[in-house]
Every structure is written in structure tokens, then in C-alpha cells.
Design an enzyme around this catalytic site. Structure first.
Site, short mmCIF file in Angstrom:
data_model
loop_
_atom_site.label_atom_id
_atom_site.label_comp_id
_atom_site.label_asym_id
_atom_site.label_seq_id
_atom_site.Cartn_x
_atom_site.Cartn_y
_atom_site.Cartn_z
N LYS A 70 32.67 35.55 -15.35
CA LYS A 70 32.16 36.89 -15.05
C LYS A 70 31.65 36.99 -13.61
O LYS A 70 30.76 36.25 -13.21
CB LYS A 70 31.05 37.22 -16.05
CG LYS A 70 30.35 38.54 -15.83
CD LYS A 70 29.39 38.80 -16.98
CE LYS A 70 28.43 39.93 -16.72
NZ LYS A 70 27.55 40.19 -17.87
N HIS A 104 27.26 37.20 -24.61
CA HIS A 104 27.11 38.65 -24.36
C HIS A 104 27.96 39.44 -25.36
O HIS A 104 29.05 39.01 -25.73
CB HIS A 104 27.56 38.94 -22.93
CG HIS A 104 27.23 40.31 -22.43
ND1 HIS A 104 27.85 41.45 -22.91
CD2 HIS A 104 26.38 40.73 -21.47
CE1 HIS A 104 27.38 42.51 -22.27
NE2 HIS A 104 26.48 42.09 -21.39
N HIS A 124 30.79 40.42 -11.63
CA HIS A 124 29.76 41.45 -11.83
C HIS A 124 28.84 41.66 -10.63
O HIS A 124 27.67 42.04 -10.79
CB HIS A 124 28.94 41.13 -13.08
CG HIS A 124 28.46 42.37 -13.79
ND1 HIS A 124 27.39 42.38 -14.65
CD2 HIS A 124 28.90 43.66 -13.74
CE1 HIS A 124 27.19 43.59 -15.12
NE2 HIS A 124 28.10 44.40 -14.58
N CYS A 161 21.84 40.54 -15.63
CA CYS A 161 23.06 39.91 -15.15
C CYS A 161 23.33 40.08 -13.67
O CYS A 161 23.49 39.10 -12.94
CB CYS A 161 24.26 40.41 -15.96
SG CYS A 161 24.21 42.15 -16.39
N LYS A 219 15.76 40.65 -22.30
CA LYS A 219 16.55 40.98 -21.11
C LYS A 219 16.05 42.29 -20.51
O LYS A 219 15.76 43.24 -21.21
CB LYS A 219 18.01 41.11 -21.52
CG LYS A 219 18.96 41.73 -20.51
CD LYS A 219 20.34 41.89 -21.15
CE LYS A 219 21.33 42.55 -20.22
NZ LYS A 219 22.66 42.70 -20.86
N ARG A 235 23.09 37.04 -10.78
CA ARG A 235 24.32 36.56 -10.13
C ARG A 235 24.24 36.71 -8.61
O ARG A 235 24.71 35.85 -7.86
CB ARG A 235 25.52 37.31 -10.71
CG ARG A 235 25.79 36.92 -12.14
CD ARG A 235 26.64 37.93 -12.93
NE ARG A 235 26.27 37.82 -14.33
CZ ARG A 235 26.74 36.88 -15.17
NH1 ARG A 235 27.62 36.00 -14.72
NH2 ARG A 235 26.34 36.82 -16.42
N ASP A 264 21.67 33.75 -17.58
CA ASP A 264 21.42 34.78 -16.57
C ASP A 264 20.23 35.67 -16.87
O ASP A 264 19.69 36.32 -15.98
CB ASP A 264 22.67 35.64 -16.34
CG ASP A 264 23.04 36.51 -17.54
OD1 ASP A 264 22.58 36.22 -18.67
OD2 ASP A 264 23.80 37.47 -17.35
N ASN A 265 19.80 35.73 -18.11
CA ASN A 265 18.60 36.47 -18.50
C ASN A 265 18.25 36.11 -19.93
O ASN A 265 18.95 35.32 -20.57
CB ASN A 265 18.80 37.99 -18.37
CG ASN A 265 20.11 38.51 -18.93
OD1 ASN A 265 20.97 38.96 -18.19
ND2 ASN A 265 20.28 38.44 -20.24
N ASP A 294 25.60 33.89 -20.66
CA ASP A 294 25.34 35.31 -20.45
C ASP A 294 24.56 35.88 -21.63
O ASP A 294 25.03 35.82 -22.78
CB ASP A 294 26.70 36.03 -20.31
CG ASP A 294 26.57 37.43 -19.76
OD1 ASP A 294 25.45 37.91 -19.58
OD2 ASP A 294 27.61 38.06 -19.51
N ASP A 295 23.37 36.41 -21.36
CA ASP A 295 22.54 37.03 -22.41
C ASP A 295 22.11 36.02 -23.48
O ASP A 295 22.04 36.37 -24.66
CB ASP A 295 23.27 38.20 -23.09
CG ASP A 295 23.24 39.47 -22.28
OD1 ASP A 295 22.86 39.41 -21.09
OD2 ASP A 295 23.60 40.53 -22.82
#
Length: 518
Positions: free
Chosen positions: A139, A228, A141, A78, A377, A82, A332-333, A40-41
């Protein structure tokens, strides 16, 4: 009374049926387990096998024994990523054109409703239909309401964070309630001894252990929140890096670029983009120890995630499942430039990284994470959407030393998984990645992005990209300029016009809304 010939015939029939059943069972068991692991991130250069100084030996080993993709894309943020991972479609087409909505918000039921559209099947729903056990930790989301939680979308078991971010040591309450959930009920965390990254892995293994003695394969979606914000890590992990990052972001970024070239990830086509004007030269930074601490905590979070991936792989080895388990790792990014000081959630007397702190590493270090690219991001330039991607499957995939250029996208994960499960998706935007290892020809691709007015299209090597509504389109030939340093918009007006028209057709068909500048 049966004759001798009838008796022999019966034995032959019974034996044949047994062979058919055995063959069927072997076919069923030959379908691989499938694991999707998502960070994540995390930036393009943040793991060792993609150029980082951060210790990630377990990911590095998976990469060395599998495939490494150079042009794998996510959706830039994110929630959209997803949504696309779970459905094989662009996020706008499944209700996630932007971010999640909350129960106290009144939103129309449309492409921006803020939860995953119930009428569109998820990867878990599709795989469950063909006999897979379906598990998820981490996660979610893509739906805050219990009506849209994982068990409602095809997962048999779930443990993780429903919302986008929280403390790694506890559940923080911001304006709206954050949920850590087991299956379909809120989970009360222990007062001590909880760290999210560890917990997500432990629960994943617990779920897999429950299916060890069953014949059906499993699907596991392990969505780490690391790295993240808020930046939280164990002190022993932070200590490995704190002094190292006193060298600053300029040297760290330059060193990563050199390593990326040495390991063959980057070639002479790639240029190191210039340090943005809003980032000070490290020599002019006053609070060097504080800034070094931020990056050290960030590195420690990735280090700990890698340890947990190693723990999962070790379980697969001990249970003799590693050979026929398909594992794919992505982010995710791109790295996050966000600063959240205005949320005022941290305790002022806490050091960054400690329980009770709430901080970020900001755009200064995010620029390092996205080496050699620009922006971050949320943006559709390469720094926002390109991801490291590792694929590992010993039973079918021969290791490849070189990085693979083939442009691919998170929408491809669902059709890939369903092909491995020996079934087909009904209606998706992605394509199976099996050509990467089965010798088939790489399909021609046109890929699209949009998020909050940032938009892009990539067709072959040409990429048209736009940063917000009030800026001009930029045109790049990624074939010889993958770092997006030479804008060809004025030199190639015909290509620009054609790509823009194609983007607009896609945007209309997918339900993209124009962002109105306030």
C-alpha cells in the site's frame, strides 16, 4: 627495464591496492539489507508475542531472536504514518497533514496538499544514492496521481495498491478509481487465484531475486494492507478461529490482558481500561455467530500475513542473507473502529470474508485489538498511536527477552536506515534507533501528534492529549499510568500549561491547521 627492487615494489603496490579494494568491497557489503514491514489497521495486542491468541509463529520467532519495543509510536492514521516513515519528518511538514487528495480535487500546495512533497527526499531516494537497490510492495497511499507514484520517489520496482483500501481478491471501484500498479503501469489482476497479501510477498521475493547476484544491498518496504477492511480471507484460515471467538469480546480482551502480563509486556503499572459504554456486554449480544465470524476473518488476515512473513524470512535464509538483513515490523495505527456499511459495496448474499463481501469488525472488536488501551485509529490516545515493534538483525543485535521501554516513533526509521547505510539524513525530525543495540545512551525525546483535531505531546513520561477541538486537554503520567486512566490535568496545571505551550510552538512550526468545527 625494471630492476628487481622496482618489480618487488610494484607487486607490493598492486597487492596493497587489491587489499584496499577488497576492504572497500567488504565495507560496502557489510552494510545490511534493510526491510521495513508494516501492517495496516492492526492493534497493539494483535500478534502472539504481544498477547494475542492469533497464530503468528513467524513474527514471534523474529521477536524472540531480536528486540521488542513497548513504547513505539506511529502517527495515528495510514497516510500520516506512511509519510513520516518515508521522510523521517512529521507528516504536516511533507504535505500530508491529513489524508490523500485526488486528481479531481483542487487543493492548495501546502502542508495539507494530500501528496508527498516532491522536494523532500524519501528513504528510497536517500538509500538509492548510496548504492542500495530499492523495492516496494503493498500500500502506497501518499499520492494518487502517477506524478507521485513510487518509481517517481526513488523506488526501482513497485507492486501494490496505490490507494487506501480495496478488495483482497479484486480491484473495487468506488467513487474514484483504485489502482493496483506494477512499476508505473496499471496491473490487470488475474480473474482467479489472487489474494493481495500473498501477491505482495511473492512480488517482493521476485524483486529481491533479481538482485541476488549483485554486490549492492537492498531496501525493501513491504506495506501489507492486512488486516485493513474489507475483511477478506481464505475459508481454511477463517475456520481456525470461527468457533473460538464465540467466547466474545469480553473474555478475549481479559485473556489477552492476562497473557500480556504473563509474557512480561505489561507490568503492574498497566490497568485494563474499562469497556466503553457503547459496547454491549457479550452476554447481551444477539447475533453472536455473526460477530464471531467478523473477528475470525480479522484473525485469519493476520494469520495469513504472518505466513507470508515466514515465506520472506525463509527466502532470506535460503539465499544466505538473513544474518545481515535488518528487519523491523510495525503497524501504521491502532485498530480501526470504522463501520462502512453505508458504502454499500458488498453483495448482500455474501458472508463476511468471502470475495464480494465488504465489511468491518467495528469498534467492538477494535477495543479488543487495542488491549489494554482506550480509543482507536485516528485518535491520539495510546489506543490510536501505539504499535507493536519488532527489530531483528542477527549480525549485530543480540536477542533480548525483556520488552524495551524507550519511547520511539515512525519518524525514526529513516535516520536509523541511513545510519545503517553509512550515510546521514540532511534534515529530519527523527533520531536513529541504533542506541537500542550499540550501548549508547537513550536520547531524551519530545514527540508530537495531530490529526483532524486530535492532538498530543509526550515529553519524558508526561503526555498531554486532546480529543477533538471541543474537549479539554487531558494530562497523564505514563511512567506510572501508561493506560491513561488517571487524568491529572487539574492536579498539575503548571505541567499542563508548559506542555501545551510547547505543543503550540511545534504545531506552528510544522504547519498544523486548527480544525474548525462544522
Amino acid at each position: 627495464m625494471k630492476t628487481k627492487w622496482q618489480f618487488v615494489t610494484s607487486l607490493i603496490i598492486i597487492s596493497s591496492l587489491g587489499l584496499i579494494l577488497l576492504s572497500s568491497s567488504k565495507t560496502k557489503l557489510s552494510r545490511p539489507n534493510i526491510i521495513i514491514i508494516m501492517a495496516d489497521d492492526m492493534g497493539f495486542s494483535d500478534i502472539g508475542c504481544y498477547g494475542s491468541e492469533i497464530s503468528t509463529p513467524n513474527l514471534d520467532k523474529l521477536a524472540a531472536n531480536g528486540l521488542k519495543l513497548r513504547n513505539f509510536y506511529n502517527a495515528g492514521r495510514c497516510c500520516p504514518t506512511r509519510a513520516s516513515l518515508l521522510t523521517g519528518k512529521y507528516s504536516h511538514a511533507v504535505g500530508m497533514g491529513n489524508m490523500v487528495s485526488f486528481e479531481d480535487q483542487k487543493v492548495p500546495k501546502d502542508n495539507y496538499q494530500g501528496y508527498l512533497e516532491p522536494s523532500v527526499p524519501t528513504i528510497a531516494e536517500d538509500l538509492k544514492k548510496v548504492g542500495y537497490h530499492t523495492y516496494m510492495t503493498g500500500k502506497w497511499h501518499v499520492g494518487e496521481s502517477p506524478d507521485y507514484w513510487p518509481l517517481k520517489r526513488g523506488f526501482e520496482r513497485y507492486f501494490g495498491l496505490i490507494s487506501g483500501a480495496s478488495s483482497y481478491f479484486e480491484v473495487l471501484q468506488e467513487k474514484r478509481k483504485r489502482f493496483v500498479v506494477q512499476d508505473d503501469k496499471e496491473y490487470v489482476l488475474p480473474k482467479d487465484g489472487y489474494y493481495a497479501t500473498d501477491a505482495f510477498t511473492d512480488k517482493a521475493i521476485e524483486f529481491l531475486e533479481s538482485s541476488d547476484k549483485q554486490n549492492n544491498p537492498f531496501f525493501l518496504y513491504l506495506a501489507y494492507t492486512a488486516p485493513h477492511f474489507p475483511l477478506h480471507a481464505y475459508e481454511e484460515d477463517i475456520a481456525k478461529y470461527e468457533n473460538f471467538y464465540l467466547q466474545g469480546w469480553d473474555k478475549t480482551r481479559t485473556d489477552r490482558f492476562k497473557k500480556m502480563k504473563q509474557i512480561g509486556l505489561l507490568d503492574k503499572r498497566y490497568q485494563l481500561t474499562e469497556r466503553p459504554n457503547d459496547i454491549q456486554p457479550w452476554e447481551d449480544v444477539k447475533e453472536k455467530k455473526s460477530w464471531a465470524r467478523k473477528m475470525a476473518v480479522y484473525a485469519a488476515m493476520i494469520d495469513r500475513m504472518d505466513k507470508n512473513i515466514g515465506k520472506l524470512v525463509e527466502y532470506l535464509k535460503k539465499s544466505q542473507q538473513i544474518d545481515n538483513t535488518f528487519i523491523i515490523f510495525l503497524a501504521d495505527n491502532g485498530a480501526s473502529p470504522e463501520n462502512v456499511d453505508d458504502r454499500k459495496l458488498g453483495e448482500p448474499n455474501k458472508r463476511i470474508g468471502e470475495r464480494g463481501s465488504y465489511g468491518t469488525y467495528d469498534f467492538q472488536w477494535a477495543n479488543v485489538s487495542n488491549t489494554p488501551f482506550k480509543l482507536y485509529k485516528k485518535f491520539m490516545h495510546e489506543g490510536g498511536i501505539i504499535s507493536p515493534c519488532i527489530i531483528h538483525w542477527p549480525a549485530k543485535i543480540k536477542p533480548k527477552k525483556e520488552f524495551i521501554d524507550a519511547p520511539s516513533h515512525v519518524i525514526d526509521l529513516l535516520p536509523t536506515s541511513l545510519e545503517l547505510a553509512q550515510t546521514q539524513p540532511s534534515d529530519v525530525h527523527g533520531k536513529s534507533l541504533s542506541y537500542l543495540w550499540n550501548g549508547a545512551k537513550m536520547p531524551s525525546r519530545t514527540l508530537f501528534w495531530e490529526h483532524e483535531g486530535n492532538k498530543a505531546i509526550r515529553k519524558g513520561n508526561w503526555k498531554l492529549v486532546k480529543e477533538l477541538e471541543d474537549t479539554d486537554w487531558e494530562l497523564y503520567n505514563l511512567g506510572n499510568d501508561p493506560s491513561e486512566t488517571k487524568n491529572l490535568a487539574t492536579k498539575e496545571p503548571k505541567i499542563l500549561t508548559n506542555l501545551k505551550s510547547e505543543y503550540e510552538v511545534w504545531a506552528k512550526s510544522t504547519g498544523v491547521k486548527e480544525v474548525v468545527k462544522k
